[in-house]
Design a protein around this motif. Structure first.
Motif, PDB file in Angstrom:
ATOM      1  N   GLU A 103       0.841  -1.192   0.000  1.00  0.00           N
ATOM      2  CA  GLU A 103       0.000   0.000   0.000  1.00  0.00           C
ATOM      3  C   GLU A 103       0.881   1.248   0.000  1.00  0.00           C
ATOM      4  N   ALA A 104       1.915   1.217   0.829  1.00  0.00           N
ATOM      5  CA  ALA A 104       2.809   2.378   0.928  1.00  0.00           C
ATOM      6  C   ALA A 104       3.441   2.685  -0.425  1.00  0.00           C
ATOM      7  N   THR A 105       3.957   1.662  -1.091  1.00  0.00           N
ATOM      8  CA  THR A 105       4.626   1.879  -2.380  1.00  0.00           C
ATOM      9  C   THR A 105       3.653   2.447  -3.404  1.00  0.00           C
ATOM     10  N   SER A 106       2.428   1.937  -3.383  1.00  0.00           N
ATOM     11  CA  SER A 106       1.491   2.414  -4.396  1.00  0.00           C
ATOM     12  C   SER A 106       1.067   3.851  -4.115  1.00  0.00           C
ATOM     13  N   TRP A 107       1.087   4.245  -2.849  1.00  0.00           N
ATOM     14  CA  TRP A 107       0.747   5.641  -2.537  1.00  0.00           C
ATOM     15  C   TRP A 107       1.895   6.579  -2.862  1.00  0.00           C
ATOM     16  N   VAL A 108       3.121   6.073  -2.769  1.00  0.00           N
ATOM     17  CA  VAL A 108       4.276   6.951  -2.974  1.00  0.00           C
ATOM     18  C   VAL A 108       4.504   7.235  -4.461  1.00  0.00           C
ATOM     19  N   THR A 109       4.120   6.273  -5.312  1.00  0.00           N
ATOM     20  CA  THR A 109       4.395   6.423  -6.745  1.00  0.00           C
ATOM     21  C   THR A 109       3.878   7.735  -7.342  1.00  0.00           C
ATOM     22  N   PRO A 110       2.611   8.121  -7.108  1.00  0.00           N
ATOM     23  CA  PRO A 110       2.172   9.401  -7.680  1.00  0.00           C
ATOM     24  C   PRO A 110       3.001  10.588  -7.182  1.00  0.00           C
ATOM     25  N   ILE A 111       3.421  10.538  -5.915  1.00  0.00           N
ATOM     26  CA  ILE A 111       4.231  11.639  -5.387  1.00  0.00           C
ATOM     27  C   ILE A 111       5.554  11.707  -6.146  1.00  0.00           C
ATOM     28  N   MET A 112       6.085  10.541  -6.460  1.00  0.00           N
ATOM     29  CA  MET A 112       7.348  10.494  -7.186  1.00  0.00           C
ATOM     30  C   MET A 112       7.192  11.104  -8.572  1.00  0.00           C
ATOM     31  N   ILE A 113       6.068  10.834  -9.212  1.00  0.00           N
ATOM     32  CA  ILE A 113       5.849  11.374 -10.554  1.00  0.00           C
ATOM     33  C   ILE A 113       5.750  12.897 -10.496  1.00  0.00           C
ATOM     34  N   VAL A 114       5.030  13.394  -9.498  1.00  0.00           N
ATOM     35  CA  VAL A 114       4.933  14.846  -9.346  1.00  0.00           C
ATOM     36  C   VAL A 114       6.320  15.454  -9.158  1.00  0.00           C
ATOM     37  N   SER A 115       7.148  14.801  -8.345  1.00  0.00           N
ATOM     38  CA  SER A 115       8.470  15.366  -8.081  1.00  0.00           C
ATOM     39  C   SER A 115       9.343  15.323  -9.328  1.00  0.00           C
ATOM     40  N   MET A 116       9.116  14.301 -10.184  1.00  0.00           N
ATOM     41  CA  MET A 116       9.856  14.261 -11.449  1.00  0.00           C
ATOM     42  C   MET A 116       9.469  15.444 -12.308  1.00  0.00           C
ATOM     43  N   LEU A 117       8.164  15.731 -12.335  1.00  0.00           N
ATOM     44  CA  LEU A 117       7.689  16.871 -13.127  1.00  0.00           C
ATOM     45  C   LEU A 117       8.311  18.157 -12.600  1.00  0.00           C
ATOM     46  N   LEU A 118       8.381  18.273 -11.269  1.00  0.00           N
ATOM     47  CA  LEU A 118       8.999  19.468 -10.686  1.00  0.00           C
ATOM     48  C   LEU A 118      10.469  19.535 -11.072  1.00  0.00           C
ATOM     49  N   GLY A 119      11.095  18.353 -11.189  1.00  0.00           N
ATOM     50  CA  GLY A 119      12.493  18.311 -11.596  1.00  0.00           C
ATOM     51  C   GLY A 119      12.674  18.819 -13.016  1.00  0.00           C
ATOM     52  N   VAL A 120      11.683  18.573 -13.850  1.00  0.00           N
ATOM     53  CA  VAL A 120      11.765  18.990 -15.253  1.00  0.00           C
ATOM     54  C   VAL A 120      11.616  20.500 -15.398  1.00  0.00           C
ATOM     55  N   THR A 121      11.010  21.153 -14.397  1.00  0.00           N
ATOM     56  CA  THR A 121      10.786  22.606 -14.517  1.00  0.00           C
ATOM     57  C   THR A 121      12.090  23.344 -14.790  1.00  0.00           C
ATOM     58  N   SER A 122      13.212  22.768 -14.352  1.00  0.00           N
ATOM     59  CA  SER A 122      14.469  23.476 -14.553  1.00  0.00           C
ATOM     60  C   SER A 122      14.857  23.522 -16.030  1.00  0.00           C
ATOM     61  N   MET A 123      14.186  22.718 -16.860  1.00  0.00           N
ATOM     62  CA  MET A 123      14.505  22.739 -18.291  1.00  0.00           C
ATOM     63  C   MET A 123      13.659  23.776 -19.026  1.00  0.00           C
ATOM     64  N   VAL A 124      12.624  24.271 -18.363  1.00  0.00           N
ATOM     65  CA  VAL A 124      11.718  25.214 -19.026  1.00  0.00           C
ATOM     66  C   VAL A 124      11.950  26.610 -18.458  1.00  0.00           C
ATOM     67  N   ASP A 125      12.400  27.500 -19.322  1.00  0.00           N
ATOM     68  CA  ASP A 125      12.770  28.838 -18.844  1.00  0.00           C
ATOM     69  C   ASP A 125      11.635  29.571 -18.155  1.00  0.00           C
ATOM     70  N   SER A 126      10.427  29.479 -18.734  1.00  0.00           N
ATOM     71  CA  SER A 126       9.329  30.279 -18.187  1.00  0.00           C
ATOM     72  C   SER A 126       8.928  29.796 -16.802  1.00  0.00           C
ATOM     73  N   LEU A 127       9.376  28.598 -16.416  1.00  0.00           N
ATOM     74  CA  LEU A 127       9.022  28.092 -15.087  1.00  0.00           C
ATOM     75  C   LEU A 127      10.129  28.344 -14.066  1.00  0.00           C
ATOM     76  N   CYS A 128      11.178  28.996 -14.520  1.00  0.00           N
ATOM     77  CA  CYS A 128      12.277  29.259 -13.607  1.00  0.00           C
ATOM     78  C   CYS A 128      12.130  30.631 -12.974  1.00  0.00           C
ATOM     79  N   MET A 129      11.654  30.657 -11.764  1.00  0.00           N
ATOM     80  CA  MET A 129      11.424  31.920 -11.064  1.00  0.00           C
ATOM     81  C   MET A 129      12.687  32.294 -10.299  1.00  0.00           C
ATOM     82  N   THR A 130      12.829  33.574 -10.079  1.00  0.00           N
ATOM     83  CA  THR A 130      14.019  33.982  -9.340  1.00  0.00           C
ATOM     84  C   THR A 130      13.691  34.594  -7.990  1.00  0.00           C
ATOM     85  N   GLU A 131      12.407  34.971  -7.776  1.00  0.00           N
ATOM     86  CA  GLU A 131      12.069  35.562  -6.481  1.00  0.00           C
ATOM     87  C   GLU A 131      12.174  34.489  -5.398  1.00  0.00           C
ATOM     88  N   PRO A 132      12.719  34.872  -4.250  1.00  0.00           N
ATOM     89  CA  PRO A 132      12.914  33.888  -3.166  1.00  0.00           C
ATOM     90  C   PRO A 132      11.634  33.172  -2.739  1.00  0.00           C
TER      91      PRO A 132
END
Ligand SMILES: Nc1ncnc2c1ncn2[C@@H]1O[C@H](COP(=O)(O)OP(=O)(O)OP(=O)(O)O)[C@@H](O)[C@H]1O
Ligand SMILES: [Mg+2]
Lengths: 260, 393
Positions: B306-335
């Protein structure tokens, strides 16, 4: 005799999940597992809690060990309330639940040291106590074998030993002979008698009459979360066998609820 | 009894490091597998393209083009003539039959037409048709090779000036720049994935597993503080997750040059000691956040599955967040943006790798992450304390 352990009118209810409702075939949302139950265990005595499946034994013992909190009432362990200072109570008792299992990967030796540390036992005292207990219960030769590779009886012995690493005065065991063959059950019984001889106060729960007859001074019979009778073994049986008395009492109770 | 934290940590480490299979499968194998896989893939790229020759079926091949293509030795022409043959060849290509990679059709008298064509007068320019199949790598390569030849031809027609003639090195991008670019694009996402998978391999087992097997009760009957249990678990699991992530990371870094066909050598010497230090801080704090997250989910779950199946979607979201660094418009500079967990880590890592790290943002990230991890420890403590979570039926 000192009243070392007082269970005072405790009540515990559980919310039943939809899934459990199906399994237990009930429509009730709330289960009263323990219903205003009281008893006292005296110093140096063995108290037996007798009841059938689902009677509320485990729930009662868990409240005594401060693992769960009673909805009402209190348990006083050697002057300390489980409601007010649960952590302190945990330090005073040795507790073995029927669902207690050891991590298979580790050796008895490692687990003993680990729990001794968690209980705050001094290093030297722990070494000495380990030697004593391991020798007394013939664990020494298996001390370095992973729990996964031990026999069921040996596992149970190790569990028992580990639950008393800190040499507690009060020991609470939930169904300590459950699922054991006669030989291993005998080992556990001897273990308990040995502890009693050392002057420990012991509470055991069981549905096995012979265990009670062999080791208990005082018995409480739980039916449906309520204490049906609670007396010394002698008074309770009054010449009959415990089994006969149990079914007498059970029939009385069943009759009562029938009339309602 | 502060030492209880240490005791719990020691046990977690013993559990992990004394288990040869565990160390092999979750610590060593991922790194080695990634290294081998990427290296093989790189090998494949190189060998299949080094002496590739495009097989081109051509109608009305002009001599000048033929001569030009002959220099590169990359094209083998076979001539066809007539409408019928051409249609046949295009059909074969469409159906993916082995034979030709491309069909090129020049108009008759192509060279004369080109010479006669006057751009200022308008009108239809002579057209070349290239039929190819972009889904087929060979066909795609043939297309680009021929296109290049045609481009050269076109520029040779009106040779008024040259761009980059001769053998000089005109691409001023240094090895350094290439490394910087590759690192800042790929690494944040990779690191995120590696940290997560390292964590997935151990945290559900260590928390949901103990619950499932009932061994957590053994811990809970001791007078140990629940907060010590939570802290000990989270810190030790973080250390192991980082080691697992590091193994995958090293595997990737060693094999990346091979994956790129040996054309790019990646040079991590570009970065100074502060860069590594900042990176370390960011990674450590990120690991804490991820482990706290996965631990909490694991504590809610009834069992490891159960734990593994619940964690998988979180992992996918974090991968997407990781990809934001490749997209300029998603790179914010304000703290403020750096208060968002995981997003902040990806952005910081990307910033550090592109040598544009902003100290304030990194500080915000590290502090915020440590706070989140602290909240995580608190929540986990409450969960260990809750009979509903620990003894639920
Ligand atoms: N966490 C829980 N959530 C819901 N219901 C519970 C929970 N724990 C116990 N119960 C219910 O409370 C009742 C008493 O359970 P308990 O485990 O105390 O019985 P027991 O006497 O130990 O029985 P057994 O011989 O099966 O161990 C049972 O009906 C059980 O289903
Ligand atoms: Mg029970």
């Amino acid at each position: 005799m000192k009243e070392l352990l007082q269970v005072q009118n405790v009540k515990k209810t559980f919310k039943i999940s939809a899934k459990q409702q199906k399994i237990q075939k009930t429509k009730e949302r709330i289960k009263v597992a323990v219903d205003h139950l009281s008893f006292t265990a005296y110093q140096g005595e063995v108290f037996g809690l007798l009841g059938s499946n689902g009677a509320g034994k485990t729930t009662t013992l868990r409240m005594m060990a401060a693992l769960i909190t009673p909805d009402e009432g209190d348990v006083v362990v050697d002057g300390t309330s489980v409601v007010k200072s649960p952590a302190e109570v945990r330090g005073k008792i040795g507790f073995l639940t029927s669902e207690l299992k050891l991590e298979e990967f580790f050796t008895p030796n490692y687990l003993f040291d680990f729990f001794a540390e968690l209980h705050g036992v001094e290093k030297e005292a722990a070494v000495k106590r380990k030697r004593e207990l391991f020798e007394k219960f013939q664990i020494s030769q298996f001390a370095e074998v992973k729990v996964a590779n031990l026999s069921t009886g040996m596992k149970q012995k190790v569990s028992l030993v580990i639950s008393i690493v800190h040499d507690p005065d009060i020991i609470i065991f939930d169904e300590p002979t459950n699922g054991l063959d006669v030989l291993t059950a005998r080992v556990v019984t001897d273990f308990l008698l040995e502890l009693k001889e050392q002057g420990k106060t012991i509470v055991v729960s069981t549905h096995i009459f012979s265990l009670i007859e062999k080791i208990c001074d005082r018995v409480g019979i739980i039916i449906d979360g309520k204490m049906a009778v609670c007396d010394t073994l002698e008074h309770l049986t009054a010449g009959k066998s415990l089994e006969e008395r149990f079914f007498d009492i059970y029939a009385e109770r069943a009759g009562e609820s029938y009339e309602k | 009894m502060k030492s209880n934290v240490i005791t719990v940590m020691k046990k977690e480490f013993t559990r992990f490091f004394m288990d040869r299979r565990m160390v092999l499968t979750t610590l060593l194998m991922p790194g080695i597998m990634i290294y081998l896989l990427y290296s093989f893939m790189g090998q494949g790229f190189v060998s299949s393209h080094e002496d590739y020759q495009a097989r081109v079926c051509v109608q009305n091949l002009p001599e000048s083009i033929e001569a030009m293509a002959a220099q590169g030795e990359a094209i083998v022409f076979s001539e066809i003539s007539g409408e019928q043959e051409r249609e046949q060849a295009v059909k074969e290509l469409e159906e993916g039959e082995e034979g030709y990679d491309l069909v090129a059709v020049f108009p008759e008298g192509f060279e004369e037409q080109v010479a006669a064509y006057d751009m200022s007068a308008g009108g239809q320019a002579p057209a070349v048709e290239l039929y190819y199949n972009s889904a087929n790598t060979d066909s795609q390569s043939a297309y680009s090779i021929l296109l290049e030849v045609l481009d050269t031809y076109e520029s040779s027609l009106a040779n008024k000036f040259d761009v980059n003639p001769g053998e000089n090195v005109y691409d001023l991008a240094t090895e350094e720049d290439m490394s910087v670019q590759i690192f800042s694009m790929m690494v944040p996402m990779l690191l995120m994935v590696f940290l997560f998978s390292g964590c997935m391999a151990i945290a559900p087992e260590s928390i949901a597993g103990e619950k499932e097997r009932g061994t957590i009760a053994t811990l809970l009957v001791t007078p140990m503080k629940r907060s010590h249990l939570a802290l000990g678990k989270i810190v030790s699991l973080s250390v192991i997750a980082i080691l697992c992530g590091f193994s995958s990371f090293v595997g990737t870094m060693l094999s990346l040059p091979k994956l790129m066909g040996g054309e790019v050598s990646i040079n991590a010497n570009v970065y100074g000691i502060q860069d590594y230090l900042m990176l370390l801080l960011v990674i450590l704090s990120t690991a804490l956040v991820i482990v706290a997250l996965v631990s909490i989910v694991s504590a809610y779950a009834k069992n490891v599955k159960e734990a593994t199946s619940w964690v998988t979607p979180i992992m996918i979201v974090s991968m997407l967040l990781g990809v934001t660094s490749m997209v300029d418009s998603l790179c914010m500079t304000e703290p403020v943006w750096f208060l968002i967990p995981l997003y902040n880590s990806a952005q910081c890592m990307s910033g550090i790798f592109s040598l544009e790290a902003d100290m304030v943002n990194i500080a915000v990230t590290v502090v915020a992450n440590i706070c989140y991890a602290g909240v995580g420890v608190f929540v986990l403590t409450k969960m260990f304390d809750s009979e509903k979570v620990m003894f639920s039926k």
